[in-house]
Structure formats: structure tokens, C-alpha cells
Design a protein around this motif. Structure first.
Motif, short mmCIF file in Angstrom:
data_model
loop_
_atom_site.label_atom_id
_atom_site.label_comp_id
_atom_site.label_asym_id
_atom_site.label_seq_id
_atom_site.Cartn_x
_atom_site.Cartn_y
_atom_site.Cartn_z
N GLY A 22 0.80 -1.21 0.00
CA GLY A 22 0.00 0.00 0.00
C GLY A 22 0.84 1.27 0.00
O GLY A 22 0.30 2.37 -0.22
N GLY A 23 2.12 1.13 0.24
CA GLY A 23 3.00 2.28 0.29
C GLY A 23 3.45 2.74 -1.08
O GLY A 23 3.03 2.19 -2.11
N SER A 24 4.33 3.74 -1.07
CA SER A 24 4.80 4.34 -2.32
C SER A 24 6.31 4.49 -2.31
O SER A 24 6.93 4.62 -1.25
CB SER A 24 4.18 5.73 -2.52
OG SER A 24 2.78 5.68 -2.62
N LEU A 25 6.87 4.47 -3.50
CA LEU A 25 8.29 4.76 -3.70
C LEU A 25 8.43 5.49 -5.03
O LEU A 25 7.61 5.31 -5.93
CB LEU A 25 9.12 3.48 -3.76
CG LEU A 25 9.44 2.74 -2.47
CD1 LEU A 25 10.12 1.41 -2.78
CD2 LEU A 25 10.32 3.58 -1.56
N ARG A 26 9.48 6.30 -5.14
CA ARG A 26 9.78 6.92 -6.42
C ARG A 26 11.21 6.57 -6.80
O ARG A 26 12.15 6.88 -6.06
CB ARG A 26 9.62 8.44 -6.38
CG ARG A 26 9.76 9.06 -7.77
CD ARG A 26 9.50 10.54 -7.80
NE ARG A 26 10.67 11.33 -7.41
CZ ARG A 26 10.89 12.57 -7.81
NH1 ARG A 26 10.02 13.17 -8.61
NH2 ARG A 26 11.96 13.22 -7.39
N LEU A 27 11.35 5.94 -7.93
CA LEU A 27 12.65 5.61 -8.48
C LEU A 27 13.12 6.71 -9.41
O LEU A 27 12.31 7.32 -10.12
CB LEU A 27 12.61 4.28 -9.24
CG LEU A 27 12.07 3.06 -8.49
CD1 LEU A 27 12.17 1.82 -9.36
CD2 LEU A 27 12.78 2.86 -7.17
N SER A 28 14.42 6.95 -9.39
CA SER A 28 15.02 7.92 -10.30
C SER A 28 16.12 7.25 -11.10
O SER A 28 16.79 6.33 -10.61
CB SER A 28 15.61 9.09 -9.52
OG SER A 28 14.63 9.77 -8.78
N TYR A 74 11.91 9.03 -14.12
CA TYR A 74 11.32 8.69 -12.82
C TYR A 74 10.28 7.58 -12.97
O TYR A 74 9.69 7.40 -14.03
CB TYR A 74 10.63 9.92 -12.22
CG TYR A 74 11.53 11.09 -12.01
CD1 TYR A 74 11.55 12.15 -12.92
CD2 TYR A 74 12.37 11.16 -10.90
CE1 TYR A 74 12.38 13.24 -12.73
CE2 TYR A 74 13.20 12.25 -10.70
CZ TYR A 74 13.21 13.29 -11.63
OH TYR A 74 14.04 14.37 -11.43
N LEU A 75 10.07 6.88 -11.89
CA LEU A 75 8.96 5.93 -11.80
C LEU A 75 8.31 6.11 -10.44
O LEU A 75 8.90 5.74 -9.42
CB LEU A 75 9.42 4.49 -11.99
CG LEU A 75 8.29 3.45 -12.04
CD1 LEU A 75 7.46 3.62 -13.32
CD2 LEU A 75 8.83 2.03 -11.95
N GLN A 76 7.15 6.71 -10.44
CA GLN A 76 6.37 6.86 -9.21
C GLN A 76 5.54 5.60 -9.03
O GLN A 76 4.72 5.27 -9.90
CB GLN A 76 5.47 8.09 -9.28
CG GLN A 76 4.60 8.28 -8.06
CD GLN A 76 5.39 8.60 -6.81
OE1 GLN A 76 6.32 9.41 -6.85
NE2 GLN A 76 5.04 7.97 -5.70
N MET A 77 5.73 4.93 -7.92
CA MET A 77 5.04 3.66 -7.67
C MET A 77 4.15 3.83 -6.44
O MET A 77 4.64 4.06 -5.34
CB MET A 77 6.06 2.55 -7.44
CG MET A 77 7.07 2.40 -8.57
SD MET A 77 8.15 0.98 -8.37
CE MET A 77 9.05 1.47 -6.90
N ASN A 78 2.85 3.73 -6.66
CA ASN A 78 1.87 3.84 -5.58
C ASN A 78 1.14 2.51 -5.39
O ASN A 78 1.19 1.65 -6.27
CB ASN A 78 0.86 4.94 -5.90
CG ASN A 78 1.50 6.30 -6.03
OD1 ASN A 78 2.50 6.61 -5.37
ND2 ASN A 78 0.92 7.14 -6.88
N SER A 79 0.49 2.38 -4.27
CA SER A 79 -0.29 1.17 -3.97
C SER A 79 0.54 -0.08 -4.23
O SER A 79 0.09 -1.04 -4.88
CB SER A 79 -1.57 1.14 -4.82
OG SER A 79 -2.35 2.29 -4.59
N LEU A 80 1.72 -0.08 -3.71
CA LEU A 80 2.64 -1.19 -3.96
C LEU A 80 2.12 -2.49 -3.37
O LEU A 80 1.47 -2.49 -2.30
CB LEU A 80 4.02 -0.87 -3.41
CG LEU A 80 4.84 0.09 -4.30
CD1 LEU A 80 5.97 0.72 -3.51
CD2 LEU A 80 5.38 -0.66 -5.51
#
Length: 126
Positions: free
Chosen positions: A15-21, A80-86
Motif C-alpha cells: 500500500g506504500g509508495s516509492l519513487r525511483l530515479s 522517474y517511476l512513481q510507484m503507488n499502492s505497492l
């Protein structure tokens, strides 16, 4: 020559989020696609998302549509890759890739990319 350096991976709960660069260094002006791929233990590397670097069209794997967003900052030469609702099934090593080949077999063809980053680990716990 192009060098790609990923950052932003880590461990999160479902449910968390991460942003890859992904910072790109070198001659990137001849690129056609930049994308994110992932590889889980025992599985093949798969395409997650990609962006056409000049046209701006974006592409997503069905498994991440609506949850992940790919974007680029041309001024910073960064993807970038914004990842939500992991989800736990998103756990994998994530790789940034770039292709200078105009016809590499599609946005998600692993063999169609000629430059790769070293990868950043994403772990999602339930």
C-alpha cells in the motif's frame, strides 16, 4: 556512451509508495525509449513502463497500470517511476534502460535496449 544510475529503491509495506530515479549521463540525444524493467528471483526480466523520449508517449505493463507513473525531466536528464499502492508481487530488482535503436521490438523488449543501469532493489512486505 551512456551511463544510467538508478536510485530510490527500498523497503515498504503493501500500500506504500516509492519513487525511483534514473540519471542518464553521456550522449542521450539519440535515444528513442527509456524504460523501467524489473526482475524477481527466478523470473525473467519484464518491462514495467517506458516513455518515448521525444514523442512523450508512455507505456505500461497491465500489472502496474493505474498504480505506476513514468515521467522524464529532460533538463535534468532524469527518468522517474512513481510507484503507488505497492503490492508484495512488485518486489524485484528494478532496472532503468535506454535504447538508441529505432526498432528494438517494442517498448518492453528486453533485447531492444542497449544501455542498462545497475538496478535498485524494491521490497514490498505484506
Amino acid at each position: 556512451q551512456v551511463q544510467l544510475v538508478e536510485s530510490g529503491g527500498g523497503s515498504v509495506q503493501a500500500g506504500g509508495s516509492l519513487r525511483l530515479s534514473c540519471a542518464a549521463f553521456g550522449y542521450t540525444y539519440s535515444s528513442y525509449y527509456m524504460g523501467w524493467f524489473r526482475q524477481a528471483p527466478g523470473k525473467e526480466r519484464e518491462g514495467v513502463a517506458a516513455i518515448h523520449t521525444t514523442g512523450g508517449n508512455t507505456y505500461y505493463a497491465d500489472s502496474v497500470k493505474g498504480r505506476f507513473t513514468i515521467s522524464q525531466d529532460n533538463a535534468k536528464n532524469t527518468l522517474y517511476l512513481q510507484m503507488n499502492s505497492l503490492k508484495p508481487e512488485d518486489t524485484a530488482m528494478y532496472y532503468c534502460a535506454l535504447t538508441t535503436w529505432p526498432d528494438g521490438g517494442g517498448w518492453n523488449a528486453v533485447s531492444g535496449y542497449n544501455y542498462w543501469g545497475q538496478g535498485t532493489q524494491v521490497t514490498v512486505s505484506s
